[in-house]
Design a protein around this motif. Structure first.
Motif, PDB file in Angstrom:
ATOM      1  N   TYR A  50       0.817  -1.198  -0.049  1.00  0.00           N
ATOM      2  CA  TYR A  50      -0.039   0.133   0.088  1.00  0.00           C
ATOM      3  C   TYR A  50       0.986   1.144  -0.087  1.00  0.00           C
ATOM      4  O   TYR A  50       0.228   2.303  -0.212  1.00  0.00           O
ATOM      5  N   HIS A  51       2.198   1.305   0.362  1.00  0.00           N
ATOM      6  CA  HIS A  51       3.208   2.375   0.374  1.00  0.00           C
ATOM      7  C   HIS A  51       4.387   2.197  -0.123  1.00  0.00           C
ATOM      8  O   HIS A  51       4.868   0.921   0.201  1.00  0.00           O
ATOM      9  N   HIS A  52       4.902   2.940  -1.117  1.00  0.00           N
ATOM     10  CA  HIS A  52       6.169   2.659  -1.505  1.00  0.00           C
ATOM     11  C   HIS A  52       7.135   3.567  -0.800  1.00  0.00           C
ATOM     12  O   HIS A  52       7.616   4.344  -1.366  1.00  0.00           O
ATOM     13  N   ILE A  53       7.573   2.790   0.166  1.00  0.00           N
ATOM     14  CA  ILE A  53       8.676   3.745   1.191  1.00  0.00           C
ATOM     15  C   ILE A  53       9.960   2.996   0.790  1.00  0.00           C
ATOM     16  O   ILE A  53      10.117   1.781   1.312  1.00  0.00           O
ATOM     17  N   PRO A  54      11.069   3.617   0.259  1.00  0.00           N
ATOM     18  CA  PRO A  54      12.235   3.091  -0.055  1.00  0.00           C
ATOM     19  C   PRO A  54      13.415   2.831   1.074  1.00  0.00           C
ATOM     20  O   PRO A  54      14.262   2.591   0.757  1.00  0.00           O
TER      21      PRO A  54
END
Lengths: 349, 484
Positions: free
Chosen positions: A224-228
């Protein structure tokens, strides 16, 4: 241990569950191995070695210090919890719920572990020469901050608004005043609780900033979230504020009746703690919190849509009833903190 | 199972009702997925070893069939969750085996229940191709704890209790005393109080864990039981041997309402396999028609008296396969050794699970023909692995027969049943996933050898039925194998 557990939680939140040999797991295993080796050496030294014959506790025929036995017992409980947890994951699924019976067991075991490590140093500090007192006091404050951090992380990980839930109010009232009061009573310093809470906040902020430096990509769906990067632990509670208030009340009420003293400590804790949390949660959940320092905008897990849904406090009968109950729990917690603090001061074995 | 006696020849009666377990892709207790098909220019076998529970981590294996030593190939995978492609993680490189460069594996974490799609892409010097594997991630019924583990944990709980009592006793009695002199009476009393308090706290904690565990287990069992259910009725009772029966299977979805989502699988709305218990001597393969949502009717003639277990394979519009089970009691009548004309599949008589067929590489199928393991060799089969099960239809001299026709839309069909009826699988030459077809482009004939990719999930004695069609007739070979 505290780095390993925070790292592991972050790993689960950012990447997903991975192999047994993730760096975070290795950190935990290493901490356990070191703690086991040190405390086992203490026991063996008292049982067979140079310290044989010195005053010691005796368990299953072995002799050793109180802290060593408490720590070893906690490691054994962790071992049982890990066995239980592995079976649980095979049967019910991986992390199907965070608050599972094996995780509860593990959480209690870790709390006892931190307490045991504190007792190891405390029993030494109680008989140490005065020139070591400053260093030992600092060590004890750091060790106690680990227990405070562990108490809070189990309930606070799941989003800034969690601190406004009625359940969080009650569970915090049961456990947190104990930690704040115990260190105040043991070190005979009204600010000791605030100092330990401040140390907790500092290492928490440090971990937050370090974790965000490491790249990580979610390997579990649904994403749900693309946090790298590694999701940081939540911004610490500003616990040193209620801790300072609790310490002040505890000292001011020294001469009064015990029940009134603890009731007032409980009430003070609840009012200040809830007010501070209310203010910080507003900051965290708003645009000011959505940055790398406060990390308020990050999700609990990348594979869940948002934060864990909690029932927030509302000004209704249920909240009032729980608040009254929480004051009672906090008073009980405060009383036990004083009792354990006094008892710890006397430990020499 | 519940049963009622017939009250009149024209009344619809319930013969048997069985709640059906959560079953995956047309199988019972055979959860792993096997697919054999080309991925672009690369012939491949794709395996998915399912985890014991969801959320869990499946393992994807890709075996490229004819990879030359000088070829360079990359295999990448991606899991698309039930929520859709927008929530899929990035492509992940499947790791090649250090000992076999044609074998690749990758973890497939299945964190939510529902139908996942795993995309597998192969890129190499020959070109590239992609295939998609549907994976139904369903809540599994919890298993009991193994005796060894439960005994070990019980011993640990006891050890923790004993040591806690001693630690608490000494904390109260001795921890504050700087000398080794004997404790005073008040120290002893304090030690006892500490021990009692510690034991009480420990008991409360263990009790809390037990209650939380019991509640969660109950919830899991309740959720796992929410699967397709099947109720069987006979329109023209009594059910007796040799007498045509009109059966209706009423299938309800997980919401408890008649199933509306069934679609045809290889041209049939349901593939119904019936096997008599406990011998597995009779096999009937029929195809009920969907008369209305959730209702599947079929007319067939039971060959003999006995208790039959029915496996009904269904395909849902999501692409997910499922199997419902029911049982049917057939009373005495006029048994017939002849294959009933109203049975699409076939009946095999008097082939009992008594060891007579165990290890036998051939099976007489009538008309002078023989079904046999390829090369007449029964392979050494092991649970948990991968096998390519190969059979052929031959004449009496062992020569493979031409003229194989499509049966159920495929060149051959393999039915697998374990001795205890706890494991059942319907396997196609393309594997265990429904509605996958091998192209016959460039050839006007079906292969003479029937090959099935499969892995036995558990050890035990298995019966295999291989069905092939020729000259309009279905031939069924029976093979018993022991899987170690």
């Amino acid at each position: 241990m505290i780095v390993g557990w925070n790292w592991d939680i972050s790993w689960h939140r950012s990447i997903g569950r991975d192999t047994v040999w993730t760096p975070a797991h290795v950190a935990i295993y290493s901490a356990l191995a070191i703690a086991f080796a040190y405390n086992a050496a203490l026991v063996l030294g008292h049982t067979f070695g140079a310290r044989k014959g010195e005053p010691a506790l005796r368990v299953l025929g072995f002799a050793g210090t109180a802290g060593a036995f408490i720590t070893l017992w906690a490691i054994l409980l962790q071992f049982a919890a890990i066995l239980f947890d592995n079976w649980w994951h095979d049967v019910y699924g991986l992390d199907v719920i965070v608050f599972s019976p094996p995780h509860y067991t593990l959480s209690v075991a870790i709390a006892v572990f931190h307490f045991g490590q504190f007792v190891v140093v405390a029993s030494y500090a109680n008989t140490a020469p005065p020139e070591q007192s400053v260093a030992l006091r600092r060590t004890l404050l750091v060790l106690w901050s680990f227990l405070i951090g562990h108490q809070l992380i189990t309930d606070y990980t799941w989003g800034p608004m969690q601190v406004r839930s009625v359940l969080f109010m009650a569970t915090s009232a049961l456990f947190v005043p104990f930690s704040l009061v115990m260190i105040v009573e043991y070190l005979r310093s009204r600010w000791a609780g605030a100092q330990a809470a401040l140390i907790y906040a500092l290492w928490c902020v440090l971990l937050m900033q370090i974790f965000q430096l490491f790249p990580a990509s979610p390997q579990f769906g649904p994403v749900y979230h693309h946090i790298p990067f590694l999701l940081p632990p939540p911004f610490p509670l500003l616990l040193f504020i209620p801790a300072a208030a609790v310490g002040a009340v505890l000292y001011r009420m020294r001469s009064g009746p015990s029940w009134a003293r603890h009731l007032l400590v409980g009430l003070t804790f609840l009012v200040v703690f809830t007010s501070v949390n209310w203010a910080t949660s507003a900051l965290m959940a708003g645009p000011w919190g959505d940055n790398r320092f406060f990390a308020g905008g990050y999700p609990s897990f990348v594979y869940t849509p948002g934060y864990r849904v909690v029932t927030l406090m509302a000004l209704d009968g249920r909240t009032v009833a729980l608040a009254v109950l929480s004051v009672g729990l906090a008073a009980l917690s405060s009383w036990s903190g004083v009792a354990v603090g006094r008892w710890l001061r006397r430990i020499v074995r | 199972m519940t049963a009622t006696r017939p009250t009149g020849p024209r009344r619809l009666i319930v013969v048997a009702i069985l709640g059906c377990a959560a079953l995956s892709l047309g199988h019972v207790n055979s959860p792993h997925i096997f697919i054999e098909e080309p991925v672009g220019p690369y012939p491949a076998v794709v395996l998915v070893h399912m985890p014991p529970a969801i959320p869990g981590e499946a393992e994807l294996q890709v075996r490229l069939q004819d990879l030359r030593p000088d070829e360079t190939v990359d295999v990448v995978t991606r899991q698309i969750p039930p929520q859709g492609e927008a929530h899929a993680p990035d492509w992940m490189v499947a790791e090649p085996s250090p000992v076999d460069p044609s074998f690749f594996s990758a973890p497939v974490p299945l964190m939510v229940h529902g139908l996942w799609q795993v995309e597998v892409a192969v890129r190499g010097t020959r070109g590239e191709g992609t295939t998609t594997v549907p994976i139904a991630a369903r809540m599994a019924r919890p298993r009991s704890m193994a005796v060894l583990l439960s005994g070990g944990l019980a011993a640990l709980i006891l050890l923790l209790a004993v040591t806690l009592i001693q630690i608490m006793r000494d904390l109260g009695r001795d921890a504050h005393r700087a000398t080794i002199e004997s404790p005073q009476q008040r120290d002893i009393r304090r030690g006892r109080r500490f021990a009692v308090a510690g034991l009480l706290g420990y008991a409360l904690f263990i009790g809390f864990i037990a209650v939380a565990w019991r509640d969660f287990d109950g919830w899991t069992r309740f959720m796992a039981a929410r699967s397709l259910t099947c109720e069987l009725t006979v329109a023209n009772p009594p059910a007796t041997a040799g007498r045509p029966l009109e059966l209706t299977l009423h299938v309800n979805g997980r919401n408890g309402r008649p199933l509306k989502r069934a679609v045809a699988d290889h041209g049939k709305m349901m593939h119904l396999i019936m096997v008599d218990r406990p011998d597995a001597g009779h096999l009937l393969h029929v195809h009920p028609e969907a008369s209305s949502p959730g209702e599947f009717k079929v007319r067939f003639t039971p060959p003999a008296q006995g208790s039959y277990l029915l496996f009904g394979d269904l395909l849902l519009d999501s692409g997910e396969g499922d199997t419902v089970t029911a049982s049917l009691e057939v009373g005495p009548g006029a048994p017939s050794d002849e294959i009933a004309s109203d049975v699409d599949g076939s009946v095999v008589l008097h082939a009992l699970l008594d060891g007579e067929h165990l290890g036998r590489p051939t099976s007489d199928v009538g008309d002078g023909l023989v079904m046999q393991w390829v090369d007449g060799i029964v392979p050494d089969l092991k649970a948990g692995g991968f096998d390519r099960l190969e059979f052929e239809l031959t004449d009496g001299a062992g020569r493979p027969m031409d003229g194989i026709e499509l049966y159920d839309g495929v060149a051959a069909l393999l039915l697998i049943l374990r001795e205890d009826f706890e494991v059942f699988a319907r396997v196609l030459p393309t594997g265990t996933v429904a509605e996958r077809r091998i192209s016959t482009e460039g050839s006007d004939r079906l292969p003479r050898t029937a090959s099935f990719p499969y892995g036995f999930p558990q050890a035990g004695l298995y019966r295999l039925w291989v069905q092939m069609k020729r000259d309009g007739r279905v031939y069924t070979g029976v093979f018993d194998v022991r899987v170690s």
